[in-house]
Write a protein that holds these residues in place. Structure first.
Motif, mmCIF file in Angstrom:
data_model
loop_
_atom_site.group_PDB
_atom_site.id
_atom_site.type_symbol
_atom_site.label_atom_id
_atom_site.label_comp_id
_atom_site.label_asym_id
_atom_site.label_seq_id
_atom_site.Cartn_x
_atom_site.Cartn_y
_atom_site.Cartn_z
ATOM 1 N N ALA A 93 30.529 47.588 21.838
ATOM 2 C CA ALA A 93 31.368 48.682 22.323
ATOM 3 C C ALA A 93 32.235 48.170 23.458
ATOM 4 O O ALA A 93 31.809 47.319 24.251
ATOM 5 N N VAL A 94 33.456 48.686 23.523
ATOM 6 C CA VAL A 94 34.394 48.319 24.581
ATOM 7 C C VAL A 94 34.800 49.573 25.331
ATOM 8 O O VAL A 94 35.281 50.536 24.724
ATOM 9 N N VAL A 95 34.599 49.575 26.648
ATOM 10 C CA VAL A 95 35.058 50.674 27.495
ATOM 11 C C VAL A 95 36.439 50.284 28.002
ATOM 12 O O VAL A 95 36.575 49.470 28.917
ATOM 13 N N ALA A 96 37.477 50.826 27.375
ATOM 14 C CA ALA A 96 38.855 50.445 27.686
ATOM 15 C C ALA A 96 39.564 51.545 28.475
ATOM 16 O O ALA A 96 40.787 51.639 28.448
ATOM 17 N N ILE A 97 38.791 52.340 29.188
ATOM 18 C CA ILE A 97 39.361 53.449 29.965
ATOM 19 C C ILE A 97 40.198 52.892 31.105
ATOM 20 O O ILE A 97 39.806 51.925 31.763
ATOM 21 N N GLY A 98 41.346 53.511 31.347
ATOM 22 C CA GLY A 98 42.295 52.984 32.321
ATOM 23 C C GLY A 98 41.970 53.328 33.756
ATOM 24 O O GLY A 98 41.092 52.737 34.365
ATOM 25 N N THR A 99 42.641 54.317 34.322
ATOM 26 C CA THR A 99 42.571 54.548 35.766
ATOM 27 C C THR A 99 41.420 55.437 36.219
ATOM 28 O O THR A 99 41.179 55.551 37.424
ATOM 29 N N ALA A 123 38.030 46.530 33.844
ATOM 30 C CA ALA A 123 38.046 46.932 35.247
ATOM 31 C C ALA A 123 39.481 46.874 35.748
ATOM 32 O O ALA A 123 40.259 46.011 35.349
ATOM 33 N N ILE A 124 39.819 47.789 36.645
ATOM 34 C CA ILE A 124 41.191 47.820 37.162
ATOM 35 C C ILE A 124 41.284 47.205 38.557
ATOM 36 O O ILE A 124 42.374 47.117 39.121
ATOM 37 N N GLY A 129 35.141 46.063 38.991
ATOM 38 C CA GLY A 129 34.429 45.070 38.197
ATOM 39 C C GLY A 129 33.044 44.776 38.748
ATOM 40 O O GLY A 129 32.067 44.637 37.996
ATOM 41 N N GLN A 130 32.930 44.695 40.065
ATOM 42 C CA GLN A 130 31.634 44.430 40.690
ATOM 43 C C GLN A 130 30.654 45.571 40.429
ATOM 44 O O GLN A 130 29.462 45.339 40.180
ATOM 45 N N HIS A 138 27.573 43.889 30.154
ATOM 46 C CA HIS A 138 27.431 42.492 29.761
ATOM 47 C C HIS A 138 28.684 41.658 30.001
ATOM 48 O O HIS A 138 28.595 40.479 30.346
ATOM 49 N N HIS A 139 29.855 42.243 29.775
ATOM 50 C CA HIS A 139 31.120 41.511 29.919
ATOM 51 C C HIS A 139 32.128 42.404 30.632
ATOM 52 O O HIS A 139 32.427 43.498 30.147
ATOM 53 N N VAL A 140 32.639 41.958 31.745
ATOM 54 C CA VAL A 140 33.649 42.706 32.500
ATOM 55 C C VAL A 140 34.954 41.923 32.491
ATOM 56 O O VAL A 140 34.955 40.718 32.762
ATOM 57 N N VAL A 141 36.052 42.588 32.162
ATOM 58 C CA VAL A 141 37.358 41.922 32.141
ATOM 59 C C VAL A 141 38.324 42.661 33.056
ATOM 60 O O VAL A 141 38.286 43.888 33.154
ATOM 61 N N LEU A 142 39.155 41.882 33.749
ATOM 62 C CA LEU A 142 40.226 42.434 34.582
ATOM 63 C C LEU A 142 41.543 41.921 34.004
ATOM 64 O O LEU A 142 42.089 40.919 34.482
ATOM 65 N N PRO A 143 42.057 42.556 32.956
ATOM 66 C CA PRO A 143 43.204 41.995 32.234
ATOM 67 C C PRO A 143 44.444 41.776 33.085
ATOM 68 O O PRO A 143 45.091 40.729 32.970
ATOM 69 N N GLU A 144 44.787 42.733 33.950
ATOM 70 C CA GLU A 144 45.989 42.548 34.765
ATOM 71 C C GLU A 144 45.822 41.402 35.738
ATOM 72 O O GLU A 144 46.702 40.551 35.901
ATOM 73 N N HIS A 145 44.656 41.344 36.403
ATOM 74 C CA HIS A 145 44.412 40.290 37.380
ATOM 75 C C HIS A 145 44.376 38.914 36.704
ATOM 76 O O HIS A 145 44.983 37.959 37.172
#
Length: 239
Positions: A93-99, A123-124, A129-130, A138-145
């Motif tokens: 599952a991917v939690v892709a919720i924005g703001t 994470a925004i 993210g922390q 299990h996996h945290v991504v900060l795509p913009e950063h």
């Protein structure tokens, strides 16, 4: 929100094993169909995955429903909703919720409570993210950063591409510097002198091939190099 965070449990912080990654089950729930979530869902569909796309916005669900295996308008901050949608039976599952940080945290908590074995969350911010990491995601991504860091490396250096992994380790595509050309890689002492390993090579008009100790890199060749981030950055700057 702080009180809710204190109430969250970390007992599900179990890192997925290789078998858990998807175990052959190519089903995934993407929760949040904004730009990141919809792009991810489309790419997963292109790769042959069975995608359940979920969002609270009916307009987004309608917009992307034709391109998804399944789509639902639902609020996954309610654990009962997840159960009714069968998300607990899906391996990834991917939690892709924005703001909406609170919604992101609550949905991630619900997925952990449902013991979904492989959870990714967007994470925004680093703080966001922390929190997700401490929660047990299990996996945290900060795509913009992460994209900002990547583009900065490409703009300021001679790199053609840059990917950084955990533990200060990176992979770089760059034009071969002169010190690595004209002799077999085993004789160039690239690894011992610069702390990097050349793993691939591409000559003009040809595809990438694996590099070996006997490979002779020529001027103008594009090479793929791995090693500690600082080491590959310094190596890519050599002329």
């Amino acid at each position: 929100m702080v009180n809710k965070l204190h109430a969250l449990r970390r007992r599900h912080r179990k890192r997925p094993t290789e078998a858990d990654a998807h175990g052959g089950d190519q089903r995934v729930a993407v929760i949040g169909l904004g730009r990141f979530g919809s792009s991810l869902a489309s790419e997963l569909m292109r790769r042959g995955w069975d995608v359940l796309g979920i969002d609270t916005d009916a307009r987004l669900v309608q917009k992307y429903s034709d391109g998804l295996t399944h789509a639902a308008v639902a609020d996954c901050t309610d654990p009962e909703v997840l159960r009714q949608l069968g998300v607990h039976e899906i391996t990834s599952a991917v939690v892709a919720i924005g703001t909406d940080i609170e919604a992101s945290i609550l949905v991630s908590s619900n997925l952990l409570e449902a013991e979904v074995p492989n959870i990714w969350a967007k994470a925004i911010s680093r703080q966001h993210g922390q929190i997700l990491e401490r929660l047990g995601v299990h996996h945290v991504v900060l795509p913009e950063h992460e994209m900002g860091e990547r583009v900065a490396h490409l703009v300021t250096g001679r790199m053609l591409d840059f990917i950084e992994f955990d533990d200060d380790y990176a992979l770089v595509k760059t034009v071969a510097p002169d010190i690595a050309t004209g002799m077999p890689l085993g004789q160039s002492q690239v690894r011992s002198r610069y702390g990097v390993t050349v793993v691939g090579i591409k000559r003009p008009g040809e595809g990438f091939t694996y590099a070996t100790a006997e490979t002779v890199v020529q001027k103008g060749d594009v090479i793929v190099v791995t090693g500690k981030t600082r080491a590959v950055e310094s190596f890519a700057e050599l002329s």
